[in-house]
Design a protein around this motif. Sequence first.
Motif, PDB file in Angstrom:
ATOM      1  N   ALA A 126       2.320 -14.584 -13.321  1.00 49.09           N
ATOM      2  CA  ALA A 126       2.436 -13.181 -12.925  1.00 49.09           C
ATOM      3  C   ALA A 126       3.441 -12.489 -13.851  1.00 49.09           C
ATOM      4  N   ASP A 127       3.287 -11.185 -13.982  1.00 53.36           N
ATOM      5  CA  ASP A 127       4.202 -10.367 -14.775  1.00 53.36           C
ATOM      6  C   ASP A 127       5.172  -9.649 -13.846  1.00 53.36           C
ATOM      7  N   VAL A 128       6.424  -9.586 -14.274  1.00 52.77           N
ATOM      8  CA  VAL A 128       7.432  -8.827 -13.528  1.00 52.77           C
ATOM      9  C   VAL A 128       7.268  -7.352 -13.886  1.00 52.77           C
ATOM     10  N   LEU A 129       7.036  -6.531 -12.875  1.00 53.57           N
ATOM     11  CA  LEU A 129       6.800  -5.108 -13.107  1.00 53.57           C
ATOM     12  C   LEU A 129       8.104  -4.318 -13.200  1.00 53.57           C
ATOM     13  N   TYR A 130       8.974  -4.463 -12.210  1.00 51.51           N
ATOM     14  CA  TYR A 130      10.219  -3.704 -12.183  1.00 51.51           C
ATOM     15  C   TYR A 130      11.134  -4.294 -11.126  1.00 51.51           C
ATOM     16  N   GLU A 131      12.388  -3.870 -11.151  1.00 54.53           N
ATOM     17  CA  GLU A 131      13.339  -4.301 -10.133  1.00 54.53           C
ATOM     18  C   GLU A 131      13.208  -3.413  -8.896  1.00 54.53           C
ATOM     19  N   SER A 137      20.673  -5.435  -3.268  1.00 53.10           N
ATOM     20  CA  SER A 137      19.959  -6.710  -3.314  1.00 53.10           C
ATOM     21  C   SER A 137      19.489  -6.965  -4.738  1.00 53.10           C
ATOM     22  N   ARG A 138      19.083  -8.204  -4.975  1.00 56.47           N
ATOM     23  CA  ARG A 138      18.570  -8.609  -6.277  1.00 56.47           C
ATOM     24  C   ARG A 138      17.131  -9.065  -6.078  1.00 56.47           C
ATOM     25  N   LYS A 139      16.209  -8.098  -6.270  1.00 59.80           N
ATOM     26  CA  LYS A 139      14.804  -8.373  -6.060  1.00 59.80           C
ATOM     27  C   LYS A 139      13.996  -7.733  -7.182  1.00 59.80           C
ATOM     28  N   VAL A 140      12.837  -8.348  -7.465  1.00 55.75           N
ATOM     29  CA  VAL A 140      11.916  -7.806  -8.451  1.00 55.75           C
ATOM     30  C   VAL A 140      10.518  -7.771  -7.842  1.00 55.75           C
ATOM     31  N   ILE A 141       9.657  -6.960  -8.450  1.00 52.08           N
ATOM     32  CA  ILE A 141       8.277  -6.811  -8.006  1.00 52.08           C
ATOM     33  C   ILE A 141       7.368  -7.412  -9.082  1.00 52.08           C
ATOM     34  N   VAL A 142       6.434  -8.287  -8.658  1.00 54.04           N
ATOM     35  CA  VAL A 142       5.473  -8.895  -9.575  1.00 54.04           C
ATOM     36  C   VAL A 142       4.084  -8.362  -9.264  1.00 54.04           C
ATOM     37  N   SER A 174       3.929  -8.302  -5.015  1.00 54.02           N
ATOM     38  CA  SER A 174       4.789  -9.104  -4.156  1.00 54.02           C
ATOM     39  C   SER A 174       6.239  -8.848  -4.528  1.00 54.02           C
ATOM     40  N   GLU A 175       7.092  -9.006  -3.532  1.00 58.83           N
ATOM     41  CA  GLU A 175       8.530  -8.850  -3.733  1.00 58.83           C
ATOM     42  C   GLU A 175       9.166 -10.232  -3.824  1.00 58.83           C
ATOM     43  N   VAL A 176       9.937 -10.442  -4.872  1.00 57.62           N
ATOM     44  CA  VAL A 176      10.589 -11.727  -5.116  1.00 57.62           C
ATOM     45  C   VAL A 176      12.093 -11.539  -4.996  1.00 57.62           C
ATOM     46  N   THR A 177      12.716 -12.293  -4.111  1.00 57.00           N
ATOM     47  CA  THR A 177      14.171 -12.281  -3.983  1.00 57.00           C
ATOM     48  C   THR A 177      14.746 -13.294  -4.962  1.00 57.00           C
ATOM     49  N   LEU A 178      15.628 -12.836  -5.836  1.00 49.72           N
ATOM     50  CA  LEU A 178      16.175 -13.688  -6.886  1.00 49.72           C
ATOM     51  C   LEU A 178      17.230 -14.633  -6.329  1.00 49.72           C
ATOM     52  N   LEU A 179      17.503 -15.694  -7.076  1.00 51.17           N
ATOM     53  CA  LEU A 179      18.498 -16.676  -6.658  1.00 51.17           C
ATOM     54  C   LEU A 179      19.864 -16.056  -6.449  1.00 51.17           C
ATOM     55  N   GLU A 258      25.961 -21.238 -12.475  1.00 54.12           N
ATOM     56  CA  GLU A 258      25.134 -20.223 -13.121  1.00 54.12           C
ATOM     57  C   GLU A 258      23.693 -20.701 -13.159  1.00 54.12           C
ATOM     58  N   PRO A 259      22.733 -19.815 -12.961  1.00 52.40           N
ATOM     59  CA  PRO A 259      21.329 -20.238 -12.982  1.00 52.40           C
ATOM     60  C   PRO A 259      20.928 -20.740 -14.362  1.00 52.40           C
ATOM     61  N   VAL A 260      20.049 -21.719 -14.389  1.00 59.56           N
ATOM     62  CA  VAL A 260      19.509 -22.181 -15.668  1.00 59.56           C
ATOM     63  C   VAL A 260      18.328 -21.312 -16.104  1.00 59.56           C
ATOM     64  N   ALA A 261      17.653 -20.668 -15.166  1.00 56.71           N
ATOM     65  CA  ALA A 261      16.532 -19.779 -15.484  1.00 56.71           C
ATOM     66  C   ALA A 261      17.064 -18.400 -15.878  1.00 56.71           C
ATOM     67  N   ARG A 262      16.178 -17.618 -16.455  1.00 57.81           N
ATOM     68  CA  ARG A 262      16.538 -16.246 -16.852  1.00 57.81           C
ATOM     69  C   ARG A 262      16.346 -15.323 -15.649  1.00 57.81           C
ATOM     70  N   VAL A 263      17.185 -15.518 -14.648  1.00 60.43           N
ATOM     71  CA  VAL A 263      17.071 -14.748 -13.402  1.00 60.43           C
ATOM     72  C   VAL A 263      17.373 -13.274 -13.694  1.00 60.43           C
ATOM     73  N   GLY A 264      16.445 -12.415 -13.314  1.00 62.07           N
ATOM     74  CA  GLY A 264      16.620 -10.984 -13.552  1.00 62.07           C
ATOM     75  C   GLY A 264      16.213 -10.527 -14.928  1.00 62.07           C
TER      76      GLY A 264
END
Length: 291
Positions: A126-131, A137-142, A174-179, A258-264
């Motif tokens: 999926a592609d991340v569309l926007y925050e 909160s720290r969430k993004v929309i896919v 969908s709404e994704v809540t980040l780590l 610190e997260p190992v993924a590119r969170v955000g």
Amino acid sequence: MVGHAPPPIFRRGPAPLVRLWFFVIVCLAMLVADLHFRYLEVVRQTLSVVLYPVEMAAATPAEFVSNASKYFATLIKVQRENREMRRKALADAERLLRQTDLEQENTRLRGLMAMSERISVTSVAADVLYEARDVFSRKVIVDHGSQQDVTAGQVVVDELGVVGQVTRVYPIQSEVTLLTDKAQAVPVRVERTGQRGVVYGAGEGMLELRYLLANADVQPGDRLVTSGLDGLFLPGLPVARVVSVNRELQAFAQIVCEPVARVGHAAQVLILGRAQPAPERQVPPADTPKD
């Protein structure tokens, strides 16, 4: 009156024709003499030196007009060439940036494919569309939702590790809540020792491993992976790396990660399907003993 000379106005010299012939002969004689003896060379050089400023002053207006026209013509040409070069440089820069972006995107997609191959469950890219617009909160929309069989609770990863978790599902998004969201918690274990714990979002791009005793065997540099105890996060997914451990404040250690993924910052993610429970093995009934 007798004895007085006539006034000068009435004096008459040689005839004009005689004068003409006289000066012609003198000029010819001077030309012949200069041709043979070159005695006028010094005179010519002296006159050229004396008349040089006059010649330069006479030629200055014409030279100024000529140089000015050349200057403005050259200036217009240089400005046109500069505009063309700037336009070409911008086009080249745009192509270079687009190529760099495509190379980075291809690298991320290859990483996602490798991550998908390492995981034993089905996944969808999926592609991340926007925050999300909630500043607290720290969430993004896919760009995948219920029409693509996405459900709340599914884990979202990138090519490096866990990014977050699906918390709300719409038909096509969908709404994704980040780590790093303060409401997000992930059960983890220390990969080096097997020590289990829970990682919470701490905001500002960091995480906290809470409720471990001060004497727990956790060191900076330890990698945290999902433990799988909650039944949602598959075990063994990379989550975070320990940055600092403070054992002096209270009974529990203060462990910052610190997260190992590119969170955000991830542009493409994988939405992992749920692990299917292993089928129960059928135990054949024991044979009934005969009487």
